[in-house]
Design an enzyme around this catalytic site. Structure first.
Site, PDB file in Angstrom:
ATOM      1  N   LEU A 188      44.996  66.035  24.544  1.00  0.00           N
ATOM      2  CA  LEU A 188      43.826  65.369  25.120  1.00  0.00           C
ATOM      3  C   LEU A 188      44.175  64.525  26.338  1.00  0.00           C
ATOM      4  CD1 LEU A 188      42.241  64.080  21.769  1.00  0.00           C
ATOM      5  CD2 LEU A 188      41.676  66.191  22.986  1.00  0.00           C
TER       6      LEU A 188
ATOM      7  N   TYR B  31      40.103  67.324  40.799  1.00  0.00           N
ATOM      8  CA  TYR B  31      40.123  67.221  39.349  1.00  0.00           C
ATOM      9  C   TYR B  31      40.032  68.603  38.716  1.00  0.00           C
ATOM     10  CZ  TYR B  31      38.600  66.020  34.601  1.00  0.00           C
ATOM     11  OH  TYR B  31      38.493  65.922  33.236  1.00  0.00           O
TER      12      TYR B  31
ATOM     13  N   LYS C 109      42.902  70.569  36.462  1.00  0.00           N
ATOM     14  CA  LYS C 109      42.619  71.011  35.107  1.00  0.00           C
ATOM     15  C   LYS C 109      42.883  72.505  34.955  1.00  0.00           C
ATOM     16  CE  LYS C 109      41.253  67.611  32.442  1.00  0.00           C
ATOM     17  NZ  LYS C 109      41.964  67.298  31.176  1.00  0.00           N
TER      18      LYS C 109
ATOM     19  N   ASN D 173      29.662  67.172  29.040  1.00  0.00           N
ATOM     20  CA  ASN D 173      29.435  65.722  28.993  1.00  0.00           C
ATOM     21  C   ASN D 173      29.440  65.253  27.538  1.00  0.00           C
ATOM     22  OD1 ASN D 173      28.604  65.245  31.979  1.00  0.00           O
ATOM     23  ND2 ASN D 173      27.363  66.975  31.317  1.00  0.00           N
TER      24      ASN D 173
ATOM     25  N   PRO E 178       3.007  33.511  -8.207  1.00  0.00           N
ATOM     26  CA  PRO E 178       2.589  33.607  -9.616  1.00  0.00           C
ATOM     27  C   PRO E 178       1.069  33.490  -9.775  1.00  0.00           C
ATOM     28  CG  PRO E 178       4.535  32.217  -9.430  1.00  0.00           C
ATOM     29  CD  PRO E 178       4.090  32.511  -8.019  1.00  0.00           C
ATOM     30  N   GLY E 179       0.495  34.384 -10.595  1.00  0.00           N
ATOM     31  CA  GLY E 179      -0.934  34.370 -10.867  1.00  0.00           C
ATOM     32  C   GLY E 179      -1.779  35.077  -9.830  1.00  0.00           C
TER      33      GLY E 179
END
Length: 371
Positions: free
Chosen positions: A52, A102, A106, A131, A283-284
């Site tokens: 890589l 580049y 490569k 990408n 409550p209630g």
């Protein structure tokens, strides 16, 4: 297997190495801070190489060739010296088809690898990644996704030169899964003769669509609308976006409707799967006392003591279900039944409620009728 990973501290390297560890592989991590002696030791005993390491944004164009062509040559020479016929998978680029510095560097790296394959009788796999996006990718470097996720998460402006420009995106987990398949001898070949392989899953999206989607992720904290997780690309992009949140902004507040009976708080909403809310009754207190034509709900009491009452609107018979946080039990609320929920305990009754549609103030489908 001993897997040598060059460029191990990079974006792909970190994701790959962490998954290889999860799968039980022994990983030899090599990076630019390591010595040639370390690389020599690794190339002597590795069973597979994932190459890589490379240069993609140098200050000096010559560094393209020393970093991409030159280092690949060194790697192959060391393997040859040790008579190591370990297969090699290399991370190249779609720019290998272009004539810029580049791309040429490569492409030359690929040629060196193919020559090594012939001389050393080693298997070679060439991946021309497009990408890439995902967690741990550096913003403001070479990924528009990473840059926009970082900026939008912080409320910063982004720049779009051409909204209609189309990108082919590959998600890091799909890349890692493909490399693992390759390590196990099952690469996805695009061209066997040229040893070109590819990630079988990718997504084409325009810059305008990409920006709109990421911006919707930020807005979801206010709208409470969860992105469409049924769409694989949206799911992957949303996961990526969350990894760029500022560390002091992982949490966000919700808007609670509070009165003397307790409170009601919407938690999340979806376009096609309704919404989830939190109801607290004192409550209630009795809440509900209404029925629906089509809207249906599920109640889950997680704390407290209470009962849920039902009555078919054409009947006088009352049906009761005792509910308690001690027994996690979901109660369906069918249509055509007026219903309520009563706190019969001494503490707050806390209930998670799901409804099959987002509340529409213009068409609430809710009709008052006491049980």
């Amino acid at each position: 297997m001993n897997i040598l990973v060059t460029g191990a501290s990079g974006f792909v390297g970190k994701n790959l190495c962490s998954q290889l560890h999860n799968l039980g592989y022994e990983v030899f991590k090599y990076d630019k801070s390591d010595t040639l002696e370390t690389l020599s030791a690794y190339t002597k005993s590795c069973d597979f190489v994932v190459h890589l390491a490379g240069v993609n944004r140098p200050t000096n164009p010559e560094d393209f060739f020393s970093g991409n062509r030159g280092f690949t040559e060194t790697l192959c020479d060391l393997l040859h010296q040790h008579n190591n016929k370990a297969p090699i998978a290399i991370s190249s680029s779609i720019q290998a088809e272009l004539d810029n510095d580049y791309g040429v560097s490569k492409r030359e790296g690929e040629s060196i690898l193919l020559d090594h394959s012939r001389k050393n009788n080693s298997e070679v796999y060439i991946y021309r990644f497009s990408n890439l996006f995902g967690k741990w990718c550096k913003p403001f470097y070479n990924s528009v996704v990473a840059t926009w996720c970082h900026s939008i998460a912080r409320g910063e402006d982004i720049q779009i030169n051409n909204e209609n420009a189309e990108l082919t995106l590959e998600y890091i987990d799909d890349v890692v899964n493909e490399l693992v398949r390759c390590i196990n001898g099952k690469p996805n070949f695009k061209n066997v003769e040229e040893r070109l392989c590819s990630v079988p899953i990718n997504e084409k999206v325009t810059l305008g669509e990409l920006a709109k989607l990421i911006q919707s992720f930020k807005a979801s904290r206010t709208s409470l609308l969860i992105p469409n997780m049924g769409d694989e690309f949206t799911k992957k992009l949303y996961s990526t976006y969350l990894s760029y949140l500022p560390t002091d902004e992982f949490s966000y507040n919700l808007n609670s409707h509070v009165d003397n009976r307790g409170s009601f708080t919407e938690i999340l909403k979806t376009i096609d799967r309704g919404q989830v809310s939190l109801n607290i009754s004192k409550p209630g207190i009795t809440k509900g006392q209404h029925w629906h034509h089509t809207k249906n709900e599920k109640f889950l009491v997680v704390s407290g003591q209470g009962k849920i009452q039902f009555r078919d609107i054409f009947s006088q018979e009352i049906i009761e279900y005792e509910v308690t946080g001690d027994i996690l039990q979901v109660v369906d609320i069918p249509v055509g039944y007026t219903h309520n929920i009563i706190n019969t305990g001494e503490n707050d009754l806390i209930t998670i409620m799901w409804v099959n549609e987002i509340f529409d103030q213009d068409n609430p489908d809710t009709y008052y009728l006491e049980v």
